[in-house]
Design an enzyme around this catalytic site. Structure first.
Site, mmCIF file in Angstrom:
data_model
loop_
_atom_site.group_PDB
_atom_site.id
_atom_site.type_symbol
_atom_site.label_atom_id
_atom_site.label_comp_id
_atom_site.label_asym_id
_atom_site.label_seq_id
_atom_site.Cartn_x
_atom_site.Cartn_y
_atom_site.Cartn_z
ATOM 1 N N LYS A 102 28.032 34.938 46.053
ATOM 2 C CA LYS A 102 27.263 35.644 44.958
ATOM 3 C C LYS A 102 26.125 34.704 44.510
ATOM 4 O O LYS A 102 24.955 35.045 44.547
ATOM 5 C CB LYS A 102 28.005 36.373 44.142
ATOM 6 N N THR A 103 26.749 33.794 43.889
ATOM 7 C CA THR A 103 25.668 32.673 43.453
ATOM 8 C C THR A 103 24.876 32.071 44.249
ATOM 9 O O THR A 103 23.605 31.845 44.105
ATOM 10 C CB THR A 103 26.682 31.770 42.469
ATOM 11 N N ASP B 96 23.148 36.568 37.083
ATOM 12 C CA ASP B 96 24.356 36.223 37.635
ATOM 13 C C ASP B 96 25.455 36.496 36.613
ATOM 14 O O ASP B 96 25.457 36.992 35.389
ATOM 15 C CB ASP B 96 24.715 34.616 38.011
ATOM 16 N N GLU B 97 26.890 36.770 37.065
ATOM 17 C CA GLU B 97 28.080 36.895 36.380
ATOM 18 C C GLU B 97 27.798 38.323 35.316
ATOM 19 O O GLU B 97 28.074 38.353 34.196
ATOM 20 C CB GLU B 97 28.363 36.024 35.422
ATOM 21 N N GLN C 115 36.374 39.736 37.495
ATOM 22 C CA GLN C 115 36.207 38.483 36.840
ATOM 23 C C GLN C 115 35.582 38.800 35.437
ATOM 24 O O GLN C 115 35.311 37.802 34.900
ATOM 25 C CB GLN C 115 35.509 37.507 37.508
ATOM 26 N N ARG D 8 39.660 29.758 41.932
ATOM 27 C CA ARG D 8 38.949 28.773 41.998
ATOM 28 C C ARG D 8 39.360 27.714 42.780
ATOM 29 O O ARG D 8 38.613 26.493 43.395
ATOM 30 C CB ARG D 8 38.916 27.879 40.387
#
Ligand code: ATP
Ligand code: MG
Length: 767
Positions: free
Chosen positions: A49-50, A235-236, A273, A641
């Site tokens: 995504k990022t 983002d996020e 998340q 992660r």
């Protein structure tokens, strides 16, 4: 490669456009190439995504769909913003000056600086950090005579913060009604707001709230930004709160029946998340995106490029226990990989030894230190790990721990500078007027502040004319006078346009600050500490010099510097600036330590998650409040992660607040299919339920069960009794549990802690 690019691929331009799409899978490309209109990328961890957002930024600029200045891109931390910027520049082969790429808070601060006057502030407004803001709340409570033991300033301040994130003013909050606590909050809130404004200061929530207010109240301002930002990327997105949501709405629509806005909003996120609910993040923002924008293009990414299959299977299995999550199945081509390692340890020291031993082994086997990270639930848990790392000479960095900008000497220096540009800044004034000691006591300070408020003049001016302040002793008035003479002179320097570093140096020398530290260093007692403080100030000077060197024309002012510092200091970032490539000079870099919250968005080949115990993760407060789903998401963030190796450890016993607390394996560990976990030979039998439910103590329940204490230790105390704790100071007993447990609410930080009466250093207050 890209068939739709064949026509352009021959030209050098076309080659570069091609390069921007290279190495992306189908859906990722679709998202990058998407033209105008709302775009939602809702996808699991590590699915790119990022990366898509970064490539899209470059693509928009490269294809001429937007100039850098027409893009607003939002990331969750300043560090993430810096990384994204350098990546975009790399992709484009040129700089991106003019592109707004920052956090929400930084973007809002920048907007507010330009329009401060419209809201009754000056462009030199000060940004108060959490601690300063809490001080303002505490003072408001004192002024109103609210009992800090009954209502902790921290709790009151949290409530105010929540209200602001919902865009409620104190008046609107009052109208909501509620109980006694809410009534106190409403009163404090009103005074708090007034005092902040009088100090020409904003807290963090104000940055968002006031940016929204500005745009709502001044449509021409809104239009200016709405038309200048032709593309907005976030983002996020799962962690945006209501204020941020509203701001996006104001900037790109939908705005109403007749104005739909440009609606060029691209958001990426993962509902699994979302971990900032406790700070007001609203998961519905992402879940309802398609309702807000029925014509949104939705892109799903399912291939994970980060982790091995085993790690992904574990993550999928864990998150499947949450209800209402958007179903996603991540897969990876990276192969099975090694099994997860779950380890039981006696206590946190044994756990730290285990982690360090494993790290040494990994490094011997060729892992770089920079490829390894250790995550924990709360900041305080880093200390034991740090001790073990230091003992074994393993260089590390703590991200977001005891921050550089939170150190007393740094805050003092910043407060001096703040007062020079913002003469209304009461918090800064009271912080430094008597630091170093000049014989200006608390009472004198209070008189000056009151005088400033009643005569409605800046606190700087009130102090500068000490003879006019009623009730000051002659000695105090004199001390104040010579101090303010220096300050006035320094302010002249600022006004004459001296560089930030020059001003800072003058502040440190002329106010006697450095001298006092040097003296302290000479008195053999505090030498090391005082020298450390001087070094830190030197480092701040270096930051100032860098700022002077890099600031663009017209930006290099002291107020710009202060706002930059305030925003850097607050974000969840490391103290070890630029430390990535440091270490022993052996090119191995540093091991990274951070909380699970700070781990969001990162990735490491090797990940350790320590403290996998019920009460730690999920946190006891969350268990009490039935909010374990957010904790599960947090655990999921940690697990996802890891690229190759994942270690999960827990301790049977952990010292929490001076008391030994028995732990139980985290329930989340039970959710991992056993075939994914390596059974360690020297590991003790798993599932030690042997302690029985009732004897498992929880570190910090927020809502304390009340009842008569049976064990001898707790029986010494009664509910409502005032006690003193060696570390946490004064508090009041709010509950007594079985097994010698007392629950105490501490007035210092408003925390409620569960202690073992027998071991914790608490005594009855003498009064
Ligand atoms: P998170 O949810 O954790 O924020 P994310 O979805 O933002 O993750 P990224 O950080 O963008 O994922 O990507 C994860 C990793 O996968 C990165 O190392 C990235 O470079 C890599 N990656 C993403 N897409 C591809 C691709 N198409 N080919 C190769 N590597 C990729
Ligand atoms: Mg990401």
């Amino acid at each position: 490669m890209a068939d739709q690019l064949i026509t352009t691929a021959q030209s050098p331009r076309g080659q570069r456009a091609d390069a921007l799409l290279e190495g992306l899978n189908g859906p990722q490309r679709q998202a990058v190439e998407h033209g105008n209109g709302p775009l939602l990328i809702l996808a699991g961890a590590g699915s790119g995504k990022t990366r898509v957002l970064t490539h899209r930024l470059a693509f928009l600029i490269f294809t001429g769909q937007a100039r850098p200045g027409e893009i607003l891109a939002i990331t969750f931390t300043n560090k993430a913003a810096a990384e994204m910027r350098s990546r975009v520049e790399q992709l484009l082969g040129r700089d991106t000056r003019g592109m707004w790429l920052s956090t929400f808070h930084s973007a809002c601060a920048r907007i507010l600086r330009a329009h401060a006057a419209s809201l009754g502030y000056t462009a030199q407004f000060t940004i108060y950090d959490q601690a300063d803001a809490r001080r303002v709340a505490k003072r408001a409570m004192d002024e109103l005579g609210a009992d800090p033991k009954r209502y902790s300033p921290a709790a009151v301040h949290n409530r105010i913060s929540q209200a602001k994130n919902l865009l409620l003013s104190s008046g609107a909050y009052r109208e909501l009604g509620g109980g006694e606590f809410e009534a106190v909050v409403a009163e404090v809130f009103a005074l708090y707001e007034r005092n902040l404004q009088r100090s020409n200061a904003m807290d963090f929530d104000d940055l968002l709230l006031l940016a929204v207010t500005l745009m709502e109240r001044f449509p021409e301002v809104r239009e200016r930004y709405a038309s200048s930002f032709r593309h907005i990327l976030v983002d996020e997105y799962q962690d945006t709160n209501h204020a941020q949501y509203r701001l996006l709405g104001l900037l790109c629509g939908p705005l109403g029946e007749d104005d739909r806005g440009h609606r060029n909003l691209a958001v990426v996120g993962d509902d699994a998340q979302s971990v900032y609910g406790f700070r007001g993040a609203d998961i519905r923002n992402i879940l309802d995106f398609q309702e807000d924008f029925p014509d949104a293009t939705v892109v799903k990414l399912e291939q994970n490029y980060r982790s091995t299959q085993n790690i992904l299977r574990a993550a999928n299995a864990i998150i499947a226990n949450n209800r209402g999550a958007m179903p996603k199945q991540l897969w990876s081509e990276l192969g099975e990989g090694s099994l997860l390692r779950v380890r039981e340890c006696d206590d946190e020291h044994a756990e730290a030894r285990f982690v360090v031993g494993e790290i040494e082994r990994l490094c011997e086997a060729g892992r770089k230190r920079s490829e390894i990270a250790v995550f924990y639930r709360t900041n305080a848990m880093s200390r034991v790990l740090e001790d073990a790392l230091v003992r074994n000479d393993l260089p590390y960095q703590v991200i977001g721990g005891a921050k550089f900008y939170e150190r007393a000497e740094i805050k003092d220096a910043i407060a001096y500078l703040s007062l020079l540009v913002n003469p209304h800044d009461v918090v800064s004034f009271t912080r430094i007027a008597n630091s170093p000691r000049r014989g200006i006591g608390q009472t004198s300070l209070a008189r000056i502040v009151t005088h400033a408020a009643t005569t409605d003049i800046p606190v700087f001016a009130a102090a500068a004319e000490s003879s006019a302040v009623p009730g000051l002793t002659r000695a105090a008035a004199k001390a104040l006078e010579s101090f303010m003479d220096v300050m006035t002179e320094l302010r002249e320097r600022v006004r004459s346009g001296a560089s930030v570093a020059t001003v800072l140096e003058a502040v440190l020398n002329r106010t006697g600050y450095i001298e006092a530290l040097q003296e302290e260093a000479r008195e053999a007692v505090n030498t090391v500490e005082a020298e450390g403080r001087i070094e830190n100030l030197e480092q701040l000077l270096e930051v100032a010099r860098e700022f002077d060197d890099t600031a663009g024309a017209g930006e290099g002012t002291l107020d710009a510097f202060l706002q930059r510092v305030a925003l850097t200091a607050s974000s969840d970032e490391g103290s070890a600036e630029g430390a990535e490539d440091e270490g022993e000079g052996d090119g191995q870099g540093l091991i990274t330590l951070m909380t699970l919250h700070n781990a969001k968005g990162t990735e490491f080949p090797v990940v350790f998650i320590v403290g996998c115990e019920d009460g730690v993760i999920p946190h006891s407060r969350a268990i009490d409040e039935g909010a374990t789903e957010e904790e599960r998401r947090l655990f999921y963030v940690g697990v996802t992660r890891a690229m190759r190796d994942l270690y999960l450890s827990y301790a049977q016993r952990r010292a929490v607040f001076g008391a030994g607390v028995w732990g139980r394996r985290s329930r989340f560990l039970e959710e991992i299919p056993t075939e994914l976990v390596e059974t360690d030979e020297d590991q003790r039998p798993v599932g030690f339920g042997g302690f029985g439910g009732s004897s498992i103590l929880r570190p910090t329940p927020a809502r304390a069960p009340r009842g008569a204490g049976r064990a001898s230790g707790a029986a010494r105390f009664g509910i409502g009794e005032d006690v003193v704790h060696a570390t946490f100071g004064e508090g009041v007993v709010t509950g007594i549990e079985n097994d010698g447990v007392v629950i105490v609410r501490f007035s210092g930080d408003g925390s409620e802690r569960t202690l073992l009466a027998e071991y914790a250093p608490i005594t009855r207050a003498s009064t």
